[in-house]
Design a protein around this motif. Structure first.
Motif, PDB file in Angstrom:
ATOM      1  N   LYS A 248       0.820  -1.182  -0.026  1.00  0.00           N
ATOM      2  CA  LYS A 248       0.025   0.135   0.032  1.00  0.00           C
ATOM      3  C   LYS A 248       0.907   1.301  -0.097  1.00  0.00           C
ATOM      4  O   LYS A 248       1.760   1.693   0.799  1.00  0.00           O
ATOM      5  CB  LYS A 248      -0.895  -0.108   1.071  1.00  0.00           C
ATOM      6  CG  LYS A 248      -1.738   1.192   1.172  1.00  0.00           C
ATOM      7  CD  LYS A 248      -2.760   1.242   2.592  1.00  0.00           C
ATOM      8  CE  LYS A 248      -3.435   2.551   2.651  1.00  0.00           C
ATOM      9  NZ  LYS A 248      -4.397   2.559   3.952  1.00  0.00           N
ATOM     10  N   LEU A 249       0.792   2.009  -0.966  1.00  0.00           N
ATOM     11  CA  LEU A 249       1.333   3.322  -1.152  1.00  0.00           C
ATOM     12  C   LEU A 249       0.494   4.466  -0.948  1.00  0.00           C
ATOM     13  O   LEU A 249      -0.253   4.918  -1.871  1.00  0.00           O
ATOM     14  CB  LEU A 249       2.147   3.538  -2.578  1.00  0.00           C
ATOM     15  CG  LEU A 249       3.107   2.346  -2.766  1.00  0.00           C
ATOM     16  CD1 LEU A 249       3.491   2.231  -4.382  1.00  0.00           C
ATOM     17  CD2 LEU A 249       4.390   2.511  -1.828  1.00  0.00           C
ATOM     18  N   LYS A 250       0.503   5.021   0.234  1.00  0.00           N
ATOM     19  CA  LYS A 250      -0.587   6.023   0.728  1.00  0.00           C
ATOM     20  C   LYS A 250      -0.457   7.236  -0.019  1.00  0.00           C
ATOM     21  O   LYS A 250       0.751   7.754  -0.103  1.00  0.00           O
ATOM     22  CB  LYS A 250      -0.362   6.359   2.317  1.00  0.00           C
ATOM     23  CG  LYS A 250      -1.520   7.189   2.703  1.00  0.00           C
ATOM     24  CD  LYS A 250      -1.171   7.399   4.201  1.00  0.00           C
ATOM     25  CE  LYS A 250      -2.577   8.373   4.840  1.00  0.00           C
ATOM     26  NZ  LYS A 250      -3.925   7.721   4.499  1.00  0.00           N
ATOM     27  N   GLY A 251      -1.586   7.947  -0.635  1.00  0.00           N
ATOM     28  CA  GLY A 251      -1.631   9.085  -1.380  1.00  0.00           C
ATOM     29  C   GLY A 251      -1.185   9.095  -2.719  1.00  0.00           C
ATOM     30  O   GLY A 251      -0.925   9.879  -3.437  1.00  0.00           O
ATOM     31  N   LYS A 252      -0.717   7.895  -3.334  1.00  0.00           N
ATOM     32  CA  LYS A 252      -0.093   7.791  -4.661  1.00  0.00           C
ATOM     33  C   LYS A 252      -1.020   7.290  -5.577  1.00  0.00           C
ATOM     34  O   LYS A 252      -0.918   6.991  -6.686  1.00  0.00           O
ATOM     35  CB  LYS A 252       1.030   6.783  -4.470  1.00  0.00           C
ATOM     36  CG  LYS A 252       2.183   7.082  -3.976  1.00  0.00           C
ATOM     37  CD  LYS A 252       2.795   8.021  -4.579  1.00  0.00           C
ATOM     38  CE  LYS A 252       4.227   8.427  -3.631  1.00  0.00           C
ATOM     39  NZ  LYS A 252       5.111   9.597  -4.332  1.00  0.00           N
ATOM     40  N   GLY A 253      -2.509   7.235  -5.198  1.00  0.00           N
ATOM     41  CA  GLY A 253      -3.554   6.711  -6.129  1.00  0.00           C
ATOM     42  C   GLY A 253      -4.000   8.091  -6.916  1.00  0.00           C
ATOM     43  O   GLY A 253      -3.316   9.208  -7.087  1.00  0.00           O
ATOM     44  N   GLY A 254      -5.512   7.998  -7.166  1.00  0.00           N
ATOM     45  CA  GLY A 254      -6.090   9.295  -7.768  1.00  0.00           C
ATOM     46  C   GLY A 254      -6.087  10.542  -7.244  1.00  0.00           C
ATOM     47  O   GLY A 254      -6.201  10.531  -5.989  1.00  0.00           O
ATOM     48  N   LYS A 255      -6.189  11.546  -7.889  1.00  0.00           N
ATOM     49  CA  LYS A 255      -6.320  12.727  -7.312  1.00  0.00           C
ATOM     50  C   LYS A 255      -7.431  13.202  -6.793  1.00  0.00           C
ATOM     51  O   LYS A 255      -8.519  12.984  -7.341  1.00  0.00           O
ATOM     52  CB  LYS A 255      -5.589  13.738  -7.893  1.00  0.00           C
ATOM     53  CG  LYS A 255      -3.974  13.723  -8.481  1.00  0.00           C
ATOM     54  CD  LYS A 255      -3.430  14.891  -9.474  1.00  0.00           C
ATOM     55  CE  LYS A 255      -1.972  14.778  -9.753  1.00  0.00           C
ATOM     56  NZ  LYS A 255      -1.739  15.959 -10.414  1.00  0.00           N
ATOM     57  N   GLY A 256      -7.691  13.732  -5.419  1.00  0.00           N
ATOM     58  CA  GLY A 256      -8.780  14.255  -4.776  1.00  0.00           C
ATOM     59  C   GLY A 256      -9.185  15.482  -5.612  1.00  0.00           C
ATOM     60  O   GLY A 256      -8.478  16.298  -6.268  1.00  0.00           O
ATOM     61  N   ASP A 257     -10.529  15.806  -5.374  1.00  0.00           N
ATOM     62  CA  ASP A 257     -11.509  17.093  -5.656  1.00  0.00           C
ATOM     63  C   ASP A 257     -11.295  18.110  -4.752  1.00  0.00           C
ATOM     64  O   ASP A 257     -11.818  17.564  -3.474  1.00  0.00           O
ATOM     65  CB  ASP A 257     -12.632  16.687  -6.460  1.00  0.00           C
ATOM     66  CG  ASP A 257     -12.404  15.901  -7.841  1.00  0.00           C
ATOM     67  OD1 ASP A 257     -11.072  15.908  -8.423  1.00  0.00           O
ATOM     68  OD2 ASP A 257     -13.240  15.428  -8.411  1.00  0.00           O
ATOM     69  N   ALA A 258     -11.471  19.208  -4.964  1.00  0.00           N
ATOM     70  CA  ALA A 258     -11.776  20.420  -4.137  1.00  0.00           C
ATOM     71  C   ALA A 258     -11.080  20.096  -2.884  1.00  0.00           C
ATOM     72  O   ALA A 258     -11.544  20.327  -1.635  1.00  0.00           O
ATOM     73  CB  ALA A 258     -13.172  20.332  -3.792  1.00  0.00           C
ATOM     74  N   GLY A 259      -9.698  19.700  -2.777  1.00  0.00           N
ATOM     75  CA  GLY A 259      -9.088  19.695  -1.575  1.00  0.00           C
ATOM     76  C   GLY A 259      -8.935  18.329  -1.013  1.00  0.00           C
ATOM     77  O   GLY A 259      -8.326  18.232   0.177  1.00  0.00           O
TER      78      GLY A 259
END
Length: 384
Positions: A248-259
């Motif tokens: 599991k690589l935290k934060g390496k997935g799809g980008k979030g919207d609106a912060g």
């Protein structure tokens, strides 16, 4: 479904018969009892019981959620400050004439909508898109045995849905804005029953949980607010990773919207086999052939290592097949950065063909060995 703009005028604690400081367990217990007592299946044709059941379900849809309960308490607290009206308005709001404008005459969504997410007030005022966490992604990578031992940094190309570059995630055609969903009033959730005792809260069927309706969809993303995007990232695979391991690589997935935060990347690693070496934790393993005379008489043998010069192993006289020797510090990298050991297992070789000289030597050994039966102890064990 409860409307956030109505929360200030509804006492859900009173509806469930619990105190404001009641625990989540007490709220659930009270709801279950009231829902069971007033369920339409138990009171066919009783409109009063059916209405009571709806009120109880609505109250629990708010108080049963820690997040909604917190927002509800804050909104009720704010409402309490203005319950008697604003000063100078004769018990009402200024400019209301006579007795002023009372809270009942005022659209609460106009007053509180800006505080609690934009509301669904009059005229379908613009509501900012709800933050959406990036999607979790899965990928696979194949690495060499050496990379699995030492660790490696790999380039990985990912494709995921991210905020549409044309509408910037709103889903609406440039120059237009989405409208607040009329069914869920912008909350993105709806409450219904599944035929049993309990009310079920689920994403709104009309807006699919977004809280917004797009009347003029963006041509690029067809109103979804998301569009495919490709990027290459550098992924660090730790030393000691095993074949088939899921990282599991935290934060390496799809980008979030609106912060909202990015999603996570789950990487399945495949490790290529090595022709000589194996793995046992942080230790490496190797099987080394030795000749009969080396095992019988003893010898010092040279053993290859994965990424360094050979190591010398002393084989004592009388070493049997399967005996393992340990070469310290010649294995894989541990989590602390130290090196494991190399485990060397001996395999005594029996030649398939013998020269005349070799055969004569073995025959001499057989004669010298005499009639001793190496399997005699096996039969003694069976007998006794």
């Amino acid at each position: 479904m409860s409307n956030p703009s109505d929360w200030a005028t509804k006492d859900y604690y009173k509806t469930l018969g619990v105190k404001k400081d009641a625990s989540a367990a007490d709220i659930k217990k009270a709801y279950r009892k009231l829902a069971r007592d007033n369920h339409p299946d138990s009171h066919p044709g009783d409109t009063a019981a059916e209405e009571r059941f709806k009120e109880v379900s609505e109250a629990y849809s708010v108080l049963g959620s820690a997040e909604k309960r917190k927002e509800y308490d804050e909104q009720r607290s704010l409402f309490g400050q203005f319950k008697g009206g604003f000063p100078g308005g004769g018990g009402g709001f200024p400019g209301g004439g006579g007795g002023g404008t009372t809270m009942n005459d005022f659209d609460l969504s106009d007053l509180l909508g800006g505080i609690f997410g934009g509301g669904g007030g009059r005229g379908g005022r613009r509501r900012q898109p709800q933050p959406r966490r990036g999607e979790d992604l899965e990928s696979e990578a194949t690495i060499t045995f050496q990379q699995s031992v030492d660790g490696a940094t790999l380039p990985l190309r990912l494709t995921s849905d991210e905020a549409c570059p044309t509408c910037h995630g709103t889903g609406a055609e440039p120059g237009t804005v989405p409208k607040v969903c009329p069914k869920c009033q912008g909350s993105g959730m709806q409450t219904g029953t599944s035929g049993g005792v309990f009310a079920m809260t689920e994403p709104c069927s009309q807006c699919r949980g977004r809280g917004l309706i797009v009347e003029h969809p963006c041509a690029t993303c067809s109103g979804s607010g998301r569009a495919p995007s490709s990027r290459t990232i550098q992924v660090k695979v730790p030393a000691g990773v095993k074949d088939g391991q899921r990282i599991k690589l935290k934060g390496k997935g799809g980008k979030g919207d609106a912060g909202a935060p990015n999603g996570d990347l789950f990487l399945v690693v495949h490790v290529e086999q090595h022709p000589l070496f194996g793995r046992k934790g942080s230790d490496l393993t190797i099987t080394v052939p030795v000749a009969f005379d080396e095992a019988a008489l003893g010898a010092q043998i040279s053993v290859p290592t994965l990424d360094g010069p050979p190591v010398k192993i002393k084989v004592p006289a009388g070493t049997p097949t399967g005996r393992t020797f340990r070469a310290r510090g010649k294995g894989g990298t541990t989590k602390s950065g130290e090196r494991g050991d190399l485990l060397v297992t001996i395999e005594v070789q029996v030649p398939r063909e013998l020269s005349e000289e070799q055969r004569a030597a073995v025959e001499s050994y057989r004669v010298a060995r005499g009639s001793e039966d190496p399997r005699a102890k096996l039969f003694d064990a069976v007998k006794g």
